[in-house]
Design a protein around this motif. Sequence first.
Motif, PDB file in Angstrom:
ATOM      1  N   MET A   1     -12.213   8.830  16.933  1.00  0.00           N
ATOM      2  CA  MET A   1     -11.253   7.796  16.600  1.00  0.00           C
ATOM      3  C   MET A   1     -10.406   8.296  15.415  1.00  0.00           C
ATOM      4  N   PRO A   2      -9.109   8.072  15.463  1.00  0.00           N
ATOM      5  CA  PRO A   2      -8.248   8.514  14.356  1.00  0.00           C
ATOM      6  C   PRO A   2      -8.586   7.788  13.057  1.00  0.00           C
ATOM      7  N   SER A   3      -8.299   8.451  11.949  1.00  0.00           N
ATOM      8  CA  SER A   3      -8.476   7.797  10.656  1.00  0.00           C
ATOM      9  C   SER A   3      -7.151   7.796   9.917  1.00  0.00           C
ATOM     10  N   TYR A   4      -6.991   6.819   9.063  1.00  0.00           N
ATOM     11  CA  TYR A   4      -5.767   6.651   8.291  1.00  0.00           C
ATOM     12  C   TYR A   4      -6.121   6.576   6.817  1.00  0.00           C
ATOM     13  N   LYS A   5      -5.373   7.315   6.009  1.00  0.00           N
ATOM     14  CA  LYS A   5      -5.528   7.231   4.566  1.00  0.00           C
ATOM     15  C   LYS A   5      -4.606   6.126   4.078  1.00  0.00           C
ATOM     16  N   ILE A   6      -5.129   5.263   3.231  1.00  0.00           N
ATOM     17  CA  ILE A   6      -4.365   4.136   2.717  1.00  0.00           C
ATOM     18  C   ILE A   6      -3.725   4.541   1.389  1.00  0.00           C
ATOM     19  N   HIS A   7      -2.454   4.243   1.246  1.00  0.00           N
ATOM     20  CA  HIS A   7      -1.737   4.428  -0.014  1.00  0.00           C
ATOM     21  C   HIS A   7      -1.243   3.047  -0.428  1.00  0.00           C
ATOM     22  N   ARG A   8      -1.710   2.580  -1.588  1.00  0.00           N
ATOM     23  CA  ARG A   8      -1.349   1.238  -2.065  1.00  0.00           C
ATOM     24  C   ARG A   8      -0.123   1.300  -2.972  1.00  0.00           C
ATOM     25  N   LEU A   9       0.847   0.453  -2.687  1.00  0.00           N
ATOM     26  CA  LEU A   9       2.030   0.349  -3.528  1.00  0.00           C
ATOM     27  C   LEU A   9       1.595  -0.159  -4.898  1.00  0.00           C
ATOM     28  N   LYS A  10       2.110   0.468  -5.957  1.00  0.00           N
ATOM     29  CA  LYS A  10       1.735   0.047  -7.303  1.00  0.00           C
ATOM     30  C   LYS A  10       2.170  -1.392  -7.531  1.00  0.00           C
ATOM     31  N   HIS A  11       1.354  -2.100  -8.298  1.00  0.00           N
ATOM     32  CA  HIS A  11       1.525  -3.546  -8.481  1.00  0.00           C
ATOM     33  C   HIS A  11       2.916  -3.920  -9.004  1.00  0.00           C
ATOM     34  N   HIS A  12       3.426  -3.180  -9.975  1.00  0.00           N
ATOM     35  CA  HIS A  12       4.711  -3.556 -10.578  1.00  0.00           C
ATOM     36  C   HIS A  12       5.897  -3.375  -9.630  1.00  0.00           C
ATOM     37  N   LEU A  13       5.704  -2.709  -8.491  1.00  0.00           N
ATOM     38  CA  LEU A  13       6.786  -2.506  -7.521  1.00  0.00           C
ATOM     39  C   LEU A  13       6.748  -3.491  -6.360  1.00  0.00           C
ATOM     40  N   ARG A  14       5.709  -4.297  -6.283  1.00  0.00           N
ATOM     41  CA  ARG A  14       5.565  -5.219  -5.143  1.00  0.00           C
ATOM     42  C   ARG A  14       6.692  -6.249  -5.080  1.00  0.00           C
ATOM     43  N   GLN A  15       7.082  -6.794  -6.209  1.00  0.00           N
ATOM     44  CA  GLN A  15       8.147  -7.803  -6.220  1.00  0.00           C
ATOM     45  C   GLN A  15       9.470  -7.193  -5.779  1.00  0.00           C
ATOM     46  N   TYR A  16       9.739  -5.973  -6.226  1.00  0.00           N
ATOM     47  CA  TYR A  16      10.967  -5.286  -5.801  1.00  0.00           C
ATOM     48  C   TYR A  16      10.954  -5.073  -4.291  1.00  0.00           C
ATOM     49  N   PHE A  17       9.813  -4.642  -3.749  1.00  0.00           N
ATOM     50  CA  PHE A  17       9.712  -4.398  -2.310  1.00  0.00           C
ATOM     51  C   PHE A  17       9.962  -5.688  -1.534  1.00  0.00           C
ATOM     52  N   ARG A  18       9.454  -6.784  -2.057  1.00  0.00           N
ATOM     53  CA  ARG A  18       9.600  -8.074  -1.385  1.00  0.00           C
ATOM     54  C   ARG A  18      11.069  -8.466  -1.222  1.00  0.00           C
ATOM     55  N   HIS A  19      11.903  -8.123  -2.218  1.00  0.00           N
ATOM     56  CA  HIS A  19      13.304  -8.528  -2.186  1.00  0.00           C
ATOM     57  C   HIS A  19      14.251  -7.420  -1.731  1.00  0.00           C
ATOM     58  N   ALA A  20      13.717  -6.259  -1.416  1.00  0.00           N
ATOM     59  CA  ALA A  20      14.564  -5.153  -0.975  1.00  0.00           C
ATOM     60  C   ALA A  20      15.112  -5.446   0.418  1.00  0.00           C
ATOM     61  N   TYR A  34       2.868   5.176  -5.358  1.00  0.00           N
ATOM     62  CA  TYR A  34       1.672   4.796  -4.619  1.00  0.00           C
ATOM     63  C   TYR A  34       0.407   5.322  -5.273  1.00  0.00           C
ATOM     64  N   GLU A  35      -0.655   4.549  -5.102  1.00  0.00           N
ATOM     65  CA  GLU A  35      -1.983   4.965  -5.555  1.00  0.00           C
ATOM     66  C   GLU A  35      -2.815   5.258  -4.313  1.00  0.00           C
ATOM     67  N   PRO A  36      -3.508   6.388  -4.295  1.00  0.00           N
ATOM     68  CA  PRO A  36      -4.331   6.694  -3.120  1.00  0.00           C
ATOM     69  C   PRO A  36      -5.484   5.698  -3.005  1.00  0.00           C
ATOM     70  N   ALA A  57      -9.784  -6.140   0.118  1.00  0.00           N
ATOM     71  CA  ALA A  57      -8.496  -5.511  -0.195  1.00  0.00           C
ATOM     72  C   ALA A  57      -7.688  -5.297   1.081  1.00  0.00           C
ATOM     73  N   PRO A  58      -7.114  -6.374   1.646  1.00  0.00           N
ATOM     74  CA  PRO A  58      -6.323  -6.205   2.876  1.00  0.00           C
ATOM     75  C   PRO A  58      -5.020  -5.470   2.582  1.00  0.00           C
ATOM     76  N   LEU A  59      -4.407  -4.953   3.631  1.00  0.00           N
ATOM     77  CA  LEU A  59      -3.104  -4.303   3.474  1.00  0.00           C
ATOM     78  C   LEU A  59      -2.077  -5.349   3.071  1.00  0.00           C
ATOM     79  N   GLN A  60      -1.172  -4.959   2.185  1.00  0.00           N
ATOM     80  CA  GLN A  60      -0.103  -5.837   1.747  1.00  0.00           C
ATOM     81  C   GLN A  60       1.227  -5.163   2.065  1.00  0.00           C
ATOM     82  N   PRO A  61       2.283  -5.951   2.202  1.00  0.00           N
ATOM     83  CA  PRO A  61       3.586  -5.337   2.460  1.00  0.00           C
ATOM     84  C   PRO A  61       3.918  -4.288   1.401  1.00  0.00           C
TER      85      PRO A  61
END
Length: 106
Positions: A1-20, A34-36, A57-61
């Motif tokens: 089965m394939p595996s995926y590495k998760i990269h989490r968007l840094k917290h201070h950039l989440r609001q910017y991503f939401r309005h981009a 991103y944080e690995p 820790a679910p995936l977030q936008p």
Amino acid sequence: MPSYKIHRLKHHLRQYFRHAPHVSGAAIVKPRDYEPGDTVEAKSPYAAYFALRECSAPLQPGDLLESETGDVRIFKFVGFEEARWVVPETKPESSTVAIPIPATVE
């Protein structure tokens, strides 16, 4: 089965991503934003999303899933879309020539 590495968007950039604005084509992402994270085994990015949905820790936008082959998918409000890492340009080495300074004669 394939595996995926998760990269989490840094917290201070989440609001910017939401309005981009939504862009067409592949999103360009910077490794410094991103944080690995962990690795998840799943058949597809959507299967990974559903597997992580109930965990602490679910995936977030804005989060990324990177496959074993290097394909990167960004999780957006509308689903997963293609993304690419920004490859920083290498600066050409400047050729510096040492110029001898003549000694002063007294």
